[in-house]
Design a protein around this motif. Structure first.
Motif, PDB file in Angstrom:
ATOM      1  N   SER A   1       0.826  -1.210   0.000  1.00  0.00           N
ATOM      2  CA  SER A   1       0.000   0.000   0.000  1.00  0.00           C
ATOM      3  C   SER A   1       0.860   1.259   0.000  1.00  0.00           C
ATOM      4  N   THR A   2       1.888   1.282   0.835  1.00  0.00           N
ATOM      5  CA  THR A   2       2.790   2.428   0.899  1.00  0.00           C
ATOM      6  C   THR A   2       3.481   2.656  -0.430  1.00  0.00           C
ATOM      7  N   ASN A   3       3.967   1.591  -1.027  1.00  0.00           N
ATOM      8  CA  ASN A   3       4.703   1.727  -2.284  1.00  0.00           C
ATOM      9  C   ASN A   3       3.792   1.933  -3.481  1.00  0.00           C
ATOM     10  N   LEU A   4       2.551   1.517  -3.369  1.00  0.00           N
ATOM     11  CA  LEU A   4       1.584   1.836  -4.415  1.00  0.00           C
ATOM     12  C   LEU A   4       1.410   3.347  -4.515  1.00  0.00           C
ATOM     13  N   ARG A   5       1.320   3.998  -3.384  1.00  0.00           N
ATOM     14  CA  ARG A   5       1.202   5.460  -3.385  1.00  0.00           C
ATOM     15  C   ARG A   5       2.460   6.117  -3.966  1.00  0.00           C
ATOM     16  N   PHE A   6       3.618   5.543  -3.659  1.00  0.00           N
ATOM     17  CA  PHE A   6       4.874   6.064  -4.209  1.00  0.00           C
ATOM     18  C   PHE A   6       4.889   5.934  -5.728  1.00  0.00           C
ATOM     19  N   ILE A   7       4.487   4.771  -6.227  1.00  0.00           N
ATOM     20  CA  ILE A   7       4.457   4.535  -7.674  1.00  0.00           C
ATOM     21  C   ILE A   7       3.472   5.493  -8.347  1.00  0.00           C
ATOM     22  N   GLU A   8       2.310   5.647  -7.750  1.00  0.00           N
ATOM     23  CA  GLU A   8       1.311   6.563  -8.308  1.00  0.00           C
ATOM     24  C   GLU A   8       1.876   7.973  -8.423  1.00  0.00           C
ATOM     25  N   HIS A   9       2.485   8.449  -7.351  1.00  0.00           N
ATOM     26  CA  HIS A   9       3.021   9.807  -7.336  1.00  0.00           C
ATOM     27  C   HIS A   9       4.155   9.952  -8.345  1.00  0.00           C
ATOM     28  N   TYR A  10       5.043   8.975  -8.409  1.00  0.00           N
ATOM     29  CA  TYR A  10       6.199   9.066  -9.315  1.00  0.00           C
ATOM     30  C   TYR A  10       5.757   9.073 -10.774  1.00  0.00           C
ATOM     31  N   LEU A  11       4.831   8.193 -11.136  1.00  0.00           N
ATOM     32  CA  LEU A  11       4.364   8.142 -12.522  1.00  0.00           C
ATOM     33  C   LEU A  11       3.617   9.420 -12.903  1.00  0.00           C
ATOM     34  N   GLN A  12       2.858   9.964 -11.977  1.00  0.00           N
ATOM     35  CA  GLN A  12       2.171  11.228 -12.248  1.00  0.00           C
ATOM     36  C   GLN A  12       3.176  12.350 -12.493  1.00  0.00           C
ATOM     37  N   GLN A  13       4.280  12.322 -11.743  1.00  0.00           N
ATOM     38  CA  GLN A  13       5.331  13.327 -11.946  1.00  0.00           C
ATOM     39  C   GLN A  13       5.934  13.226 -13.347  1.00  0.00           C
ATOM     40  N   GLN A  14       5.916  12.024 -13.908  1.00  0.00           N
ATOM     41  CA  GLN A  14       6.467  11.816 -15.258  1.00  0.00           C
ATOM     42  C   GLN A  14       5.440  12.115 -16.346  1.00  0.00           C
ATOM     43  N   GLY A  15       4.269  12.586 -15.928  1.00  0.00           N
ATOM     44  CA  GLY A  15       3.242  12.943 -16.895  1.00  0.00           C
ATOM     45  C   GLY A  15       2.462  11.773 -17.444  1.00  0.00           C
ATOM     46  N   ILE A  16       2.466  10.651 -16.734  1.00  0.00           N
ATOM     47  CA  ILE A  16       1.770   9.452 -17.197  1.00  0.00           C
ATOM     48  C   ILE A  16       0.360   9.422 -16.622  1.00  0.00           C
TER      49      ILE A  16
ATOM     50  N   ILE B   1      14.109   3.359  -4.160  1.00  0.00           N
ATOM     51  CA  ILE B   1      15.133   3.604  -5.177  1.00  0.00           C
ATOM     52  C   ILE B   1      15.088   2.504  -6.239  1.00  0.00           C
ATOM     53  N   HIS B   2      14.950   1.258  -5.798  1.00  0.00           N
ATOM     54  CA  HIS B   2      14.845   0.134  -6.735  1.00  0.00           C
ATOM     55  C   HIS B   2      13.573   0.246  -7.569  1.00  0.00           C
ATOM     56  N   ILE B   3      12.490   0.638  -6.929  1.00  0.00           N
ATOM     57  CA  ILE B   3      11.225   0.790  -7.658  1.00  0.00           C
ATOM     58  C   ILE B   3      11.371   1.866  -8.733  1.00  0.00           C
ATOM     59  N   LYS B   4      11.951   3.002  -8.369  1.00  0.00           N
ATOM     60  CA  LYS B   4      12.113   4.104  -9.320  1.00  0.00           C
ATOM     61  C   LYS B   4      12.976   3.689 -10.502  1.00  0.00           C
ATOM     62  N   ASN B   5      14.037   2.936 -10.242  1.00  0.00           N
ATOM     63  CA  ASN B   5      14.904   2.482 -11.331  1.00  0.00           C
ATOM     64  C   ASN B   5      14.140   1.574 -12.292  1.00  0.00           C
ATOM     65  N   GLN B   6      13.299   0.684 -11.742  1.00  0.00           N
ATOM     66  CA  GLN B   6      12.506  -0.210 -12.597  1.00  0.00           C
ATOM     67  C   GLN B   6      11.466   0.588 -13.371  1.00  0.00           C
ATOM     68  N   LEU B   7      10.831   1.543 -12.748  1.00  0.00           N
ATOM     69  CA  LEU B   7       9.842   2.373 -13.446  1.00  0.00           C
ATOM     70  C   LEU B   7      10.496   3.137 -14.593  1.00  0.00           C
ATOM     71  N   ASN B   8      11.689   3.637 -14.364  1.00  0.00           N
ATOM     72  CA  ASN B   8      12.389   4.371 -15.425  1.00  0.00           C
ATOM     73  C   ASN B   8      12.680   3.466 -16.625  1.00  0.00           C
ATOM     74  N   ARG B   9      13.025   2.227 -16.349  1.00  0.00           N
ATOM     75  CA  ARG B   9      13.264   1.276 -17.447  1.00  0.00           C
ATOM     76  C   ARG B   9      11.971   1.030 -18.231  1.00  0.00           C
ATOM     77  N   LEU B  10      10.853   0.917 -17.507  1.00  0.00           N
ATOM     78  CA  LEU B  10       9.575   0.686 -18.182  1.00  0.00           C
ATOM     79  C   LEU B  10       9.147   1.891 -19.006  1.00  0.00           C
ATOM     80  N   ILE B  11       9.407   3.081 -18.493  1.00  0.00           N
ATOM     81  CA  ILE B  11       9.047   4.315 -19.218  1.00  0.00           C
ATOM     82  C   ILE B  11       9.835   4.415 -20.519  1.00  0.00           C
ATOM     83  N   GLU B  12      11.091   3.984 -20.476  1.00  0.00           N
ATOM     84  CA  GLU B  12      11.963   4.097 -21.647  1.00  0.00           C
ATOM     85  C   GLU B  12      11.665   3.056 -22.723  1.00  0.00           C
ATOM     86  N   GLN B  13      10.948   2.009 -22.355  1.00  0.00           N
ATOM     87  CA  GLN B  13      10.679   0.936 -23.327  1.00  0.00           C
ATOM     88  C   GLN B  13       9.717   1.401 -24.423  1.00  0.00           C
TER      89      GLN B  13
END
Length: 208
Positions: free
Chosen positions: A17-32, A196-208
């Motif tokens: 739950s905590t990291n779901l909120r982190f993922i949501e916020h990070y992806l929104q920051q990337q304009g997704i 940090i690990h989550i953000k690195n994986q999200l960045n890889r997915l964004i770049e694909q």
């Protein structure tokens, strides 16, 4: 362009739950543009089924009934929420998906993976997440975290440690068999390190 489908998995108290909120916020920051959802649930019908599955009064619910209710909710979820959102170019992030069924009903309830696979094939027809984050945590630590919340436990959370150990091992087994889809995270680390690990994986997915 089709969006991406991400799922979060793990035992009780692993920090989904905590990291779901982190993922949501990070992806929104990337304009997704994204949709946050959960299983069982995600739709009006799915949430009604969730209520049945988590209600402690249904102590006599059989493992097979539990399994079929999970997939009933999932069938509605996929067809009316997940696929339409992906087709519209949105990313979908779900707190649990089919891996949870293999872990909880397949392993912990003892139904076995072979019982689940044909139902998955029928309901999903090859549909699966682009990436699954597995938050791995020793069971004892996870249950301590659950107890510290002070909330009333649901029908699953009241199970014994052996049940949750079976869940954990099932997740790790599935991740080892399809390493390209899974991102296994040591959830016993400090939260900042996990993210940090989550953000690195999200960045890889964004770049694909």
């Amino acid at each position: 362009m089709r969006g991406k489908f991400l799922t979060l998995e793990g035992g009780e108290g692993a920090g989904k739950s905590t990291n779901l909120r982190f993922i949501e916020h990070y992806l929104q920051q990337q304009g997704i543009d994204l949709v946050i959802t959960r299983e069982p649930g995600g739709t009006e019908l799915g949430e009604a089924i969730r209520g049945l599955l988590l209600d402690k009064q249904y102590k006599t619910m059989t493992a097979s009934c539990e399994l079929l209710l999970m997939f009933a909710a999932r069938a509605q979820h996929i067809e009316t929420l997940i696929k339409p959102a992906l087709a519209a170019g949105k990313w979908v992030v779900s707190d649990r998906f089919t891996d949870a069924t293999y872990a909880y009903q397949g392993a912990a309830r003892g139904l076995g993976f072979d019982r689940i696979a044909p139902i998955e094939d029928w309901v999903q027809q090859g549909f699966s997440p682009d990436c699954t984050f597995v938050f791995d945590l020793p069971v004892e630590i996870g249950m301590q975290r659950v107890a510290q919340r002070g909330n009333e436990v649901d029908r699953f959370e009241q199970e014994q440690l052996a049940f949750f150990e079976a869940v954990r091992q099932a997740y790790l087994l599935r991740a080892s068999r399809s390493a390209e889809r899974y991102c296994v995270l040591d959830a016993a680390q400090p939260l900042e390190a996990v993210q940090i690990h989550i953000k690195n994986q999200l960045n890889r997915l964004i770049e694909q």
